[in-house]
Design a protein around this motif. Structure first.
Motif, mmCIF file in Angstrom:
data_model
loop_
_atom_site.group_PDB
_atom_site.id
_atom_site.type_symbol
_atom_site.label_atom_id
_atom_site.label_comp_id
_atom_site.label_asym_id
_atom_site.label_seq_id
_atom_site.Cartn_x
_atom_site.Cartn_y
_atom_site.Cartn_z
ATOM 1 N N PHE A 5 -4.588 29.845 -8.298
ATOM 2 C CA PHE A 5 -5.350 28.676 -7.551
ATOM 3 C C PHE A 5 -6.808 30.159 -6.696
ATOM 4 N N GLN A 21 -10.057 26.342 6.159
ATOM 5 C CA GLN A 21 -9.462 25.861 4.221
ATOM 6 C C GLN A 21 -8.414 26.488 4.095
ATOM 7 N N LYS A 22 -8.023 28.076 4.619
ATOM 8 C CA LYS A 22 -6.166 28.938 4.202
ATOM 9 C C LYS A 22 -5.497 28.109 4.790
ATOM 10 N N THR A 45 -4.896 24.684 2.219
ATOM 11 C CA THR A 45 -4.265 25.336 0.667
ATOM 12 C C THR A 45 -2.897 26.008 0.427
#
Length: 115
Positions: A73, A29-30, A33
């Protein structure tokens, strides 16, 4: 006309990785992102160039605006994680109350059968 040198891809990735390294999310997910932050920044650069050519108006996309995007974010993610944790706690408490009520009903039914 002033031309601002765009950051190279690897610089955008390193900066985003550094600022997002402490996030409590999965590694994949990082990575996604980081890709999104880079995409938004580069897309904004392109749109700013188009804006300048079409309307003759400047819109500056600076390193600070990239850092603000990342920090926005992080703030939003933190708020949503807190919101999710609160909802989870309410859900768990509700389940505990339902389990307690079910045990009381069963106890009452068993007591009726005994007498």
């Amino acid at each position: 006309m002033c031309v601002v040198q765009a950051w190279p891809d690897d610089a955008l990735e390193r900066v985003a990785n550094k600022f997002l390294e402490q996030l409590d999310i999965e590694e994949d997910q990082k990575e996604e992102t980081v890709k999104l932050c880079k995409h938004f920044h580069q897309g904004t650069n392109k749109l700013s160039t188009d804006y300048l050519h079409e309307l003759g108006r400047h819109n500056y996309v600076t390193p600070t605006s990239y850092l603000e995007l990342i920090n926005a974010f992080k703030s939003l993610l933190g708020a949503k994680q807190d919101e999710t944790l609160k909802a989870k706690r309410r859900y768990v408490v509700g389940l505990e109350k339902l389990a307690f009520a079910a045990s009381q009903v069963i106890r009452e039914l068993l007591c009726r059968d005994v007498y």
